[in-house]
Write an enzyme that holds these catalytic residues in place. Structure first.
Site, short mmCIF file in Angstrom:
data_model
loop_
_atom_site.label_atom_id
_atom_site.label_comp_id
_atom_site.label_asym_id
_atom_site.label_seq_id
_atom_site.Cartn_x
_atom_site.Cartn_y
_atom_site.Cartn_z
N CYS A 162 0.85 -1.19 0.00
CA CYS A 162 0.00 0.00 0.00
C CYS A 162 0.89 1.25 0.00
CB CYS A 162 -0.94 -0.08 1.21
SG CYS A 162 -2.08 1.29 1.46
N ASP A 219 -8.42 -2.81 -8.33
CA ASP A 219 -7.99 -1.75 -7.42
C ASP A 219 -8.53 -0.41 -7.93
OD1 ASP A 219 -6.62 0.15 -5.88
OD2 ASP A 219 -4.83 -1.10 -5.74
N HIS A 254 -7.34 -3.71 -4.25
CA HIS A 254 -6.28 -3.19 -3.40
C HIS A 254 -6.20 -4.02 -2.11
CE1 HIS A 254 -3.44 -0.03 -2.33
NE2 HIS A 254 -3.94 -0.07 -1.10
#
Length: 291
Positions: A162, A219, A254
């Site tokens: 991330c 994502d 994600h």
């Protein structure tokens, strides 16, 4: 135990609600808990600029590696800081023979694990952490490792998730001693400011080590279009850029490796983790395969 050396147990059974960032609660029942058996695992203090010290979580095998040393993996936290998931990732890496260390890269700005919501976390902490600060603190972490004869910093990789995925690209352009990087769903393009002057796509001519980028096609924050934009840029970059690879998982979004969150995709996470280990091995940072 599976072939990555990870124990999976129901979260309620394990009874470990502590240690995770407040902003990620409640934690999923799929949460992976890796034991510290045969590891030297725990918090250490890393000297940094200005006479301060930075906390870091370290996990290293107790068994002796080649020449008494273990290849190093720097682990860069998610946006949520140095919480239990990141510490668990260090233990997983140590189970594969690595000296894994995750510094608390927000320590000057505050404790991200105590912030209850993401908007406040971004406003009060994350936005104030400059890239220059992060590069310097990672350098300090490497310097600290050089004082531990168990750490082989000549065989060193970096991985991040991330927020930390973006940092992997930046640090791979910063540190000439890195052998490899693995960036998990880290931002590649976007707005810049004085504290964050460049995006990974701006650094393709400066990479010192090839990076494996692991992304999810679903994502919403890092669209596939930006991944393809980076792929084109890498092909025109330097040798390390040209040998970097981007892999997109069609069924993931994600945070697909974040087993404590609903975004977790266990199938893709297992595949990507194996690909990361193989990438490190290919580029001179070997791991210990599990039977």
């Amino acid at each position: 135990m599976d072939d990555t050396g990870i124990n999976r147990r129901g979260f309620a059974t394990a009874g470990l609600a502590t240690g995770f960032a407040l902003a990620v609660l409640p934690v999923s029942a799929q949460t992976i808990i890796t034991d510290a058996d045969d590891l030297d695992a725990g918090m250490v203090q890393v000297p940094v600029a200005g006479g301060a010290t930075m906390a870091a979580y370290r996990a290293v095998p107790k068994r002796t590696g080649k020449g008494g040393h273990h290849p190093v993996v720097l682990v860069v936290q998610e946006i949520f800081g140095l919480h239990e998931h990141i510490r668990d990732l260090c233990r997983r890496l140590a189970k594969s023979g690595y000296y894994a260390i995750a510094p608390d890269l927000y320590f000057r700005q505050g404790d991200a694990t105590k912030v209850p919501d993401i908007p406040t976390l971004i406003r009060d902490i994350v936005s104030k952490v400059s890239d220059a600060q992060v590069m310097a603190d990672l350098d300090a972490t490497v310097a600290h490792l050089k004082t531990d004869n168990r750490a082989d910093t000549q065989r060193m990789a970096i991985t991040g998730f991330c927020w930390g995925g973006r940092i992997v690209w930046l640090y791979s352009a910063h540190n000439p001693d890195l052998k490899a990087g693995a960036a998990w769903y880290g931002r590649l393009v976007g707005n810049t400011d004085a504290d964050h002057p460049k995006n990974p796509i701006d650094l393709v001519d400066q990479l010192n080590a090839p990076v494996l980028g692991l992304y999810g096609a679903k994502d919403e924050g890092i669209p596939v279009a930006s991944v393809e934009q980076m792929r084109t840029a890498l092909a025109k970059g330097n040798k390390a850029a040209d040998t970097s690879e981007l892999r997109v998982f069609p069924e993931s979004g994600h945070g697909f490796n974040a087993d404590y969150r609903p975004s977790y995709n266990p199938v893709d996470a297992k595949i990507a983790w194996k690909q990361m280990l193989e990438w490190f091995n290919k580029h001179g940072v070997p791991y210990v395969p599990h039977a």
